[in-house]
Enzyme design. Structure first.
Site, mmCIF file in Angstrom:
data_model
loop_
_atom_site.group_PDB
_atom_site.id
_atom_site.type_symbol
_atom_site.label_atom_id
_atom_site.label_comp_id
_atom_site.label_asym_id
_atom_site.label_seq_id
_atom_site.Cartn_x
_atom_site.Cartn_y
_atom_site.Cartn_z
ATOM 1 N NE ARG A 223 -82.819 -42.418 36.812
ATOM 2 C CZ ARG A 223 -82.499 -42.551 35.368
ATOM 3 N NH1 ARG A 223 -82.350 -41.488 34.914
ATOM 4 N NH2 ARG A 223 -82.622 -43.476 34.860
ATOM 5 C CG HIS A 271 -85.738 -37.596 32.082
ATOM 6 N ND1 HIS A 271 -85.744 -38.342 33.522
ATOM 7 C CD2 HIS A 271 -84.784 -38.172 31.604
ATOM 8 C CE1 HIS A 271 -84.858 -39.138 33.312
ATOM 9 N NE2 HIS A 271 -84.106 -39.093 32.255
HETATM 10 C C1 GLV Z 1 -82.784 -42.088 31.173
HETATM 11 O O1 GLV Z 1 -83.013 -41.414 32.078
HETATM 12 C C2 GLV Z 1 -82.098 -43.252 31.135
HETATM 13 O O2 GLV Z 1 -81.698 -43.723 32.175
HETATM 14 O O3 GLV Z 1 -81.799 -43.842 30.015
#
Ligand code: GLV
Length: 311
Positions: A223, A271
């Protein structure tokens, strides 16, 4: 009784199709089209709007469509039912590959060779022996452990730090707040796999990251808000941190005005280090609903702070 499905920001239909095949007795309602909230027994959700889960009086479990729990942990009105994380083995595998790829990239100076090639410049560089190149994974949960093992398998000196003690074969570990700066001092690359919570928000600030040896690298796959961006940007600009591969950000999508986009020593990815594949990820979700239907405990249960506070 029915399933509430909301894979916010991603497709719902492939999940609805799997549930229709595997759990034919359980109708699926894709949020926000829920004809009768009293019918909802399981909420299969990701980044579901806060406050909505209270609308289902017969809800018996919340099954997340991702591994991270920061969004559900911030739900101010969370029903007191089990919360189950999604652990898709394919996601852990992809994230471990992502970390290994960037560790190799930084170790062997592939960016330098790419730039040299553009100048037709034939010049090899000496690097630290792989076994002595120290790659430290912060956060040794299920995913962090897989990442650390893959780093070890890739021939690097694999290390890890975790809040509580962890023993992983072939991986040197530190633990507890008191040992974090020692772990950082002995790292050539840090891979952040820490979950985001009150104790990890901005944990990697300028002061802590300054403990890294000059020229170290950072990889972030958990994160964004675990990192204090201003601190990291300063260290990247003054060369204390040589480079960073960043896959997650405090704000996503990463805003156009973020300096990260334009920094030559930063590799931004959207991401994608561990995308969820319905084919593999649906298996544990279906399995967990079957377990719940039999009265068994689903896996892995997550204890949100809202529930911990009220027990
Ligand atoms: C993605 O960021 C997840 O937490 O699965």
């Amino acid at each position: 009784m029915a399933i509430l499905l909301n894979n916010m920001g991603f497709e719902n239909q492939p999940w609805a199709d799997v549930f229709a095949d595997e759990l034919p007795d359980m109708p699926v309602h894709v949020w926000p089209e829920v004809p009768d909230p009293a019918q909802i027994k399981y909420a299969v959700v990701w980044k579901h709007p806060h406050g909505d889960l209270r609308r289902y009086p017969n809800l018996q479990a919340i099954l997340l469509l991702g591994a991270g729990t920061d969004h559900i942990d911030a739900e101010p009105d969370l029903p007191k039912v089990p919360v189950v994380r999604l652990l898709d083995p394919d996601v852990g595998n992809d994230m471990a590959q992502y970390a290994l790829y960037w560790a190799m990239h930084f170790h062997r100076r592939y960016e330098d060779y790419r730039q040299q090639a553009q100048r037709a410049e034939w010049q090899a560089h000496e690097v630290t022996r792989s076994k002595e190149f120290r790659v430290t994974v912060l956060g040794l949960g299920i995913i962090g452990q897989e990442v650390a093992q893959r780093i070890a398998g890739g021939g690097f000196c694999a290390q890890g730090w975790n809040r509580s003690p962890r023993q992983i074969e072939g991986v040197k570990t530190w633990h507890g707040a008191g040992e974090l700066s020692e772990a950082l001092q002995h790292s050539d690359v840090v891979v952040n796999c820490l979950p985001l919570n009150d104790s990890t928000r901005h944990l990697l600030n300028r002061q802590r990251l300054s403990a890294l040896p000059k020229g170290a690298f950072l990889i972030n796959i958990s994160r964004g808000a675990v990192i204090d961006d201003d601190g990291l940007i300063e260290l990247l600009n003054d060369g204390h941190v040589s480079g960073a591969a960043l896959d997650c950000f405090a704000q996503e999508p990463l805003p156009q005005e973020s300096p990260y986009w334009r920094m030559p020593n930063v590799y931004v990815t959207p991401h994608m280090s561990g995308s969820t594949y319905v084919k593999s990820a649906s298996r544990p979700v279906v399995e967990n609903i079957r377990r719940l239907e039999k009265g068994d405990v689903p896996q892995p249960i997550h204890l949100p702070p809202q529930h911990a506070a009220s027990t």
